[in-house]
Motif scaffolding. Structure first.
Motif, PDB file in Angstrom:
ATOM      1  N   ILE A  34      36.322 -55.023 -49.091  1.00 48.28           N
ATOM      2  CA  ILE A  34      36.001 -56.001 -48.042  1.00 48.28           C
ATOM      3  C   ILE A  34      36.256 -55.375 -46.673  1.00 48.28           C
ATOM      4  O   ILE A  34      37.278 -54.724 -46.454  1.00 48.28           O
ATOM      5  N   ILE A  35      35.329 -55.599 -45.759  1.00 46.32           N
ATOM      6  CA  ILE A  35      35.493 -55.114 -44.386  1.00 46.32           C
ATOM      7  C   ILE A  35      36.455 -56.061 -43.678  1.00 46.32           C
ATOM      8  O   ILE A  35      36.080 -57.144 -43.235  1.00 46.32           O
ATOM      9  N   LYS A  36      37.710 -55.642 -43.603  1.00 43.25           N
ATOM     10  CA  LYS A  36      38.760 -56.477 -43.003  1.00 43.25           C
ATOM     11  C   LYS A  36      38.708 -56.434 -41.480  1.00 43.25           C
ATOM     12  O   LYS A  36      39.055 -57.408 -40.813  1.00 43.25           O
ATOM     13  N   ASP A  37      38.310 -55.292 -40.922  1.00 42.59           N
ATOM     14  CA  ASP A  37      38.216 -55.149 -39.470  1.00 42.59           C
ATOM     15  C   ASP A  37      37.094 -54.162 -39.182  1.00 42.59           C
ATOM     16  O   ASP A  37      36.876 -53.206 -39.929  1.00 42.59           O
ATOM     17  N   LEU A  38      36.376 -54.420 -38.099  1.00 38.88           N
ATOM     18  CA  LEU A  38      35.244 -53.590 -37.717  1.00 38.88           C
ATOM     19  C   LEU A  38      35.168 -53.580 -36.205  1.00 38.88           C
ATOM     20  O   LEU A  38      35.259 -54.631 -35.565  1.00 38.88           O
ATOM     21  N   ALA A  39      35.042 -52.390 -35.635  1.00 41.13           N
ATOM     22  CA  ALA A  39      35.005 -52.274 -34.176  1.00 41.13           C
ATOM     23  C   ALA A  39      34.210 -51.030 -33.796  1.00 41.13           C
ATOM     24  O   ALA A  39      33.884 -50.202 -34.650  1.00 41.13           O
ATOM     25  N   ALA A  79      18.730 -50.124 -30.767  1.00 44.55           N
ATOM     26  CA  ALA A  79      19.116 -51.300 -31.550  1.00 44.55           C
ATOM     27  C   ALA A  79      19.728 -50.943 -32.896  1.00 44.55           C
ATOM     28  O   ALA A  79      20.610 -51.638 -33.387  1.00 44.55           O
ATOM     29  N   VAL A  80      19.267 -49.859 -33.504  1.00 45.19           N
ATOM     30  CA  VAL A  80      19.720 -49.532 -34.863  1.00 45.19           C
ATOM     31  C   VAL A  80      20.892 -48.549 -34.907  1.00 45.19           C
ATOM     32  O   VAL A  80      21.459 -48.319 -35.974  1.00 45.19           O
ATOM     33  N   LEU A  81      21.275 -47.984 -33.786  1.00 45.35           N
ATOM     34  CA  LEU A  81      22.296 -46.931 -33.773  1.00 45.35           C
ATOM     35  C   LEU A  81      23.595 -47.344 -34.475  1.00 45.35           C
ATOM     36  O   LEU A  81      24.080 -46.650 -35.372  1.00 45.35           O
ATOM     37  N   ALA A  82      24.178 -48.450 -34.095  1.00 44.48           N
ATOM     38  CA  ALA A  82      25.449 -48.878 -34.693  1.00 44.48           C
ATOM     39  C   ALA A  82      25.290 -49.183 -36.177  1.00 44.48           C
ATOM     40  O   ALA A  82      26.164 -48.855 -36.987  1.00 44.48           O
ATOM     41  N   MET A 118      26.604 -56.780 -34.716  1.00 39.53           N
ATOM     42  CA  MET A 118      26.869 -56.232 -36.039  1.00 39.53           C
ATOM     43  C   MET A 118      28.320 -56.446 -36.441  1.00 39.53           C
ATOM     44  O   MET A 118      28.609 -56.865 -37.561  1.00 39.53           O
ATOM     45  N   THR A 119      29.251 -56.171 -35.542  1.00 36.67           N
ATOM     46  CA  THR A 119      30.667 -56.322 -35.883  1.00 36.67           C
ATOM     47  C   THR A 119      31.003 -57.777 -36.165  1.00 36.67           C
ATOM     48  O   THR A 119      31.733 -58.076 -37.106  1.00 36.67           O
ATOM     49  N   ASP A 120      30.459 -58.690 -35.366  1.00 36.25           N
ATOM     50  CA  ASP A 120      30.683 -60.121 -35.615  1.00 36.25           C
ATOM     51  C   ASP A 120      30.152 -60.521 -36.990  1.00 36.25           C
ATOM     52  O   ASP A 120      30.806 -61.237 -37.740  1.00 36.25           O
TER      53      ASP A 120
END
Length: 143
Positions: A52-57, A129-132, A73-75
């Motif tokens: 599970i992705i617990k944190d993403l930044a 737009a797709v980089l991240a 994406m992070t949200d």
């Protein structure tokens, strides 16, 4: 409010948003993405536990579209399983490549990120737009 104004407002809001623009001290996955054609440069960090992705930044710099897309994406992907996140990334990329057109489906899967669908009509901005999204996919697949 017309769709163009809503699009602009959402992009600007996410571009200014800083809650996901930070480093994760105890990340488990990290990848740098760079778009040499425009100078966008993003590093994505994720803390993944038990699938599970617990944190993403993310950190870095770039145009408002690349920064807003990274923020959306992070949200969207924080709290998802890795499998769910990879599926959502493919839907996003399919939208940008004009392979998926069903707006109800896109809004359901991508939520606010579906507003970036119009980028597919701006070839010079697609990479922004797709980089991240590509960067996170690479980080997850590598590890």
């Amino acid at each position: 409010m017309d769709l163009g104004n809503l699009y602009t407002e959402v992009i600007l809001e996410h571009n200014k948003e800083t809650k996901n623009r930070r480093e994760i001290e105890d990340y488990t996955h990290k990848e740098r993405g760079h778009n040499p054609s425009c100078g966008d440069d993003i590093t994505v960090e994720a803390k993944i536990e038990d699938g599970i992705i617990k944190d993403l930044a993310y950190t870095g710099h770039g145009c408002s579209i690349s920064q807003a897309s990274a923020s959306m994406m992070t949200d969207l992907l924080t709290g998802k399983t890795v499998e769910e996140a990879l599926e959502i990334i493919e839907v996003f990329l399919g939208m940008i490549k004009r392979e998926i057109h069903d707006m109800d489906y896109l809004e359901d899967v991508l939520d606010e990120a579906s507003i970036l669908q119009g980028i597919s009509n701006l070839p010079a901005r697609v990479k922004c737009a797709v980089l991240a999204w590509h960067t996170l996919k690479e980080a997850v697949i590598k590890n």
